[in-house]
Scaffold this active site. Structure first.
Site, mmCIF file in Angstrom:
data_model
loop_
_atom_site.group_PDB
_atom_site.id
_atom_site.type_symbol
_atom_site.label_atom_id
_atom_site.label_comp_id
_atom_site.label_asym_id
_atom_site.label_seq_id
_atom_site.Cartn_x
_atom_site.Cartn_y
_atom_site.Cartn_z
ATOM 1 N N LYS A 1 75.661 11.325 58.083
ATOM 2 C CA LYS A 1 74.842 12.232 57.296
ATOM 3 C C LYS A 1 73.791 12.875 58.206
ATOM 4 C CE LYS A 1 72.623 12.492 52.772
ATOM 5 N NZ LYS A 1 72.216 11.758 51.552
ATOM 6 N N GLU B 1 74.994 4.219 36.303
ATOM 7 C CA GLU B 1 73.968 4.320 35.266
ATOM 8 C C GLU B 1 74.286 3.470 34.044
ATOM 9 O OE1 GLU B 1 73.935 8.045 37.759
ATOM 10 O OE2 GLU B 1 75.474 6.874 36.735
ATOM 11 N N ARG C 1 74.990 9.492 31.193
ATOM 12 C CA ARG C 1 76.191 8.748 31.572
ATOM 13 C C ARG C 1 76.202 7.341 30.970
ATOM 14 N NH1 ARG C 1 78.427 10.699 36.580
ATOM 15 N NH2 ARG C 1 78.529 8.621 37.490
#
Length: 637
Positions: A284, A375, A403
């Site tokens: 990243k 979640e 969610r």
């Protein structure tokens, strides 16, 4: 760096004409363009730097004008946009009316789904492949790119299980950069760490197992030898065993920053039958050292420029406010609550950085729980903790809490457990657009029995509201926007269940604000009083239960009433007011609701979008004047 190749790429098919060295130059140009994007706006940065070579290799190996490609999560879409004819528009990205920072089917045929939530890519790609097979388009290839941060999401494993059962020809590319927004967490993260250092593996587990079964077992020494051999093979295969056992052919890990190598593997995989997982190792922030060294800060950094030494030079936005954001105020209040009460715990779903929970994580490591991008699990987990006698706070973005809808119902509301939901980014989330606007929580939370719903009018409401929540024997929800938390000078009324705060009463009209638009209502009311209209303001504080006594009085005594909320009109706070007034038999012909209409709101600066929705001071003024005229309120001379 001069950008020469990228402007010539009008279609990914043109990549086929480039040499290996030109492809490497193209990758460098893409990174340079990404750096220019963040010079004047916040944008997703490190994640896009990390997929440049992968994106180029994918478009070299496949023709996604007919083949299928889903990026999960879509914030890593910028290189894809640059290679699919949108280079000339890249300066508009995340600006009102410009390119979206996520995939957008309205922009390009190469964007199939507007993917802003993690984890659904394997499901949608499997659906595309099943649909193509049923409609006779069997030659179409289907590819999902999913990050290691999203991989633990339960829906991913549901989809992989189904894909293996159907034996569909789908390719799942695991983009493994050891990060979500923050470093990944959990047992699967540890598994992938081991896979990173495992030797390359090409799905040969079944062949090795067959070989092992042919080795004769004679005597203790042979048994010992065989045991050692099996352990060695087990270690060799460790990287792919989980996926192989799930029915996927595992290939990898491979270098995600080598275009030639990646393209070769993708070409090899194209004709393999059945589901395949290609494990790609990326970094990243790759190619830009500050982002590589600090990928968390550079996930979506504030605007910056680079000097001649390629060092970061922060840019101060003109007119920037010194007020703390609501996120910071809530985080500070949570920290204080945890200091005061050892039963308070905090759960988040991979959003430690976004929710400003780093100090809480470091200060209370035993009472802080990051579930990863899970979640639904986080909410059910919190329900169990509450049942055990704790006071859990689920700190989560409004759009992501959706969610876990079923678990809010089953494990929290139905059990009437004292879980506090701190819903960040409620209302207009700005440049992230329709996938991230927290427009619906007023509606989807209000339908559940037992839940108390609150929203602070300003910064001074936050701490007493949180204190109320943590002492309430049932579930509570506290919503607040991605915005500066203004502070209204007043004697703050105590927070009591279902009680509003009357800022000022008005006989000509009343503005009833649920949430941070309270300050806009105050400014509008002050202007209207200068114009001769006696207009008051109520800080509603509660959407469930509403303060029926005060609100009914306003409806009965004031010339007009306007409810103001940063949420959907359908089923929101204004609807709650109408329902209550209707039950009481009150006339509501002079009542107007302001909020988010029944449509998805595009991306743009929050202040710009509030103007469009008539929720800024000018919009509230215009509606008030209109209502005053309609209801024939007499202006005081």
């Amino acid at each position: 760096m001069k950008i020469e190749i990228l402007p010539r790429i009008k279609s990914p098919l043109e990549l086929q004409t480039l040499s290996g060295s030109e492809l490497e130059t193209l990758a460098a140009e893409i990174r340079e363009v990404l750096c220019t994007v963040v010079e004047d706006r916040s944008a997703h940065f490190a994640s896009n730097l990390g997929v440049v070579e992968l994106c180029i290799a994918l478009h070299l190996a496949y023709d996604f004008s007919k083949d299928r490609l889903i990026w999960d999560t879509g914030h890593q879409i910028y290189p894809h946009k640059l290679l699919t004819g949108r280079y000339s528009q890249i300066s508009t990205i995340r600006r009102k009316g410009g390119l979206m920072g996520y995939p957008n089917p309205e922009e390009s045929e190469y964007d199939l789904f507007m993917t802003g939530h993690a984890g659904a890519s394997v499901s949608t790609v499997l659906g595309l492949k099943a649909g193509d097979d049923l409609t006779g388009e069997t030659e179409r290839k289907s590819v999902a790119v999913i990050g290691d941060g999203a991989l633990p999401s339960g829906v991913v494993f549901e989809a992989m299980n189904n894909a293996a059962g159907l034996n569909k020809d789908v390719l799942v590319i695991l983009n493994d950069n050891k990060m979500g927004i923050c470093p990944r967490v959990g047992g699967l993260a540890k598994y992938l760490d081991k896979a990173r250092v495992a030797p390359f593996y090409n799905g040969l587990k079944r062949d090795v197992s067959w070989l092992l079964n042919k080795v004769p077992v004679v005597g203790e020494s042979m048994e010992h030898t065989l045991g050692s051999f099996k352990e060695a093979v087990k270690g060799f295969l460790h990287g792919g065993m989980l996926f192989e056992e799930m029915g996927f052919r595992y290939i990898g890990p491979v270098d995600g920053h080598n275009i030639e190598e990646l393209s070769g593997y993708l070409e090899m995989i194209k004709n393999i039958k059945g589901p395949v997982l290609l494990h790609v190792l990326t970094e990243k922030g790759h190619g830009f050292e500050p982002a590589t060294n600090d990928p968390v800060s550079f996930h979506a950094p504030a605007p910056f420029q680079r000097n001649e030494e390629n060092e970061i030079v922060p840019i101060e936005k003109p007119g920037s406010t010194t007020s703390k954001a609501f996120t910071d105020v809530v985080s500070s209040s949570i920290f204080q609550a945890m200091t005061d009460n050892e039963r308070v715990v905090v759960l988040t779903a991979a959003m430690c950085a976004g929710n400003k929970l780093g100090k809480i994580r470091d200060g209370f490591p035993d009472r802080f729980f990051d579930t990863g991008i899970c979640e639904a699990h986080a909410v059910a987990f919190a329900g169990g903790m509450a049942k055990a006698g704790l006071r859990p706070i689920v700190d989560i973005y409004s759009t992501f809490l959706q969610r876990s809808f079923d678990h809010i119902f089953q494990e929290v509301s139905l059990q009437n457990l004292p879980v506090t939901f701190c819903m960040d980014r409620a209302g207009i989330a700005g440049e992230d657009g329709p996938t991230h606007h927290g427009a619906f929580d007023n509606t989807y939370m209000r339908c559940f029995p037992n839940i108390v719903m609150m929203s602070p009018g300003d910064a001074r409401d936050v701490e007493p509201m949180l204190e109320f929540s943590l002492n309430h024997d049932g579930p509570t929800a506290l919503r607040y926007p991605k915005a500066a938390a203004d502070s209204v000078e007043r004697k703050v009324a105590p927070v009591e269940l279902g009680k509003s705060e009357v800022y000022v009463w008005g006989k000509d009209g009343m503005l009833i604000a649920f949430g941070s638009l309270f300050t806009n209502c105050i400014q509008a009311a002050e202007q209207l009083r200068e114009e001769g209209l006696d207009v008051g303001v109520i800080n509603a504080r509660f959407a469930k239960p509403i303060d029926a006594e005060v609100i009914h009085r306003a409806i009965q005594e004031s010339g007009f009433v306007i409810t103001v909320e940063e949420g959907t009109l359908c089923g929101g706070f204004g609807s709650a007011v109408l329902e209550s007034a209707n039950e009481a038999g009150l006339n509501t012909s002079h009542l107007k609701r302001l909020g988010i209409p029944d449509r998805y709101i595009e991306h743009g600066n929050r202040s710009e979008l509030l103007v469009d929705l008539g929720l800024d001071v000018a919009g509230i003024l215009a509606t008030s004047r209109e209502m005053a005229q309609q209801t024939k309120v007499v202006v005081n001379e």
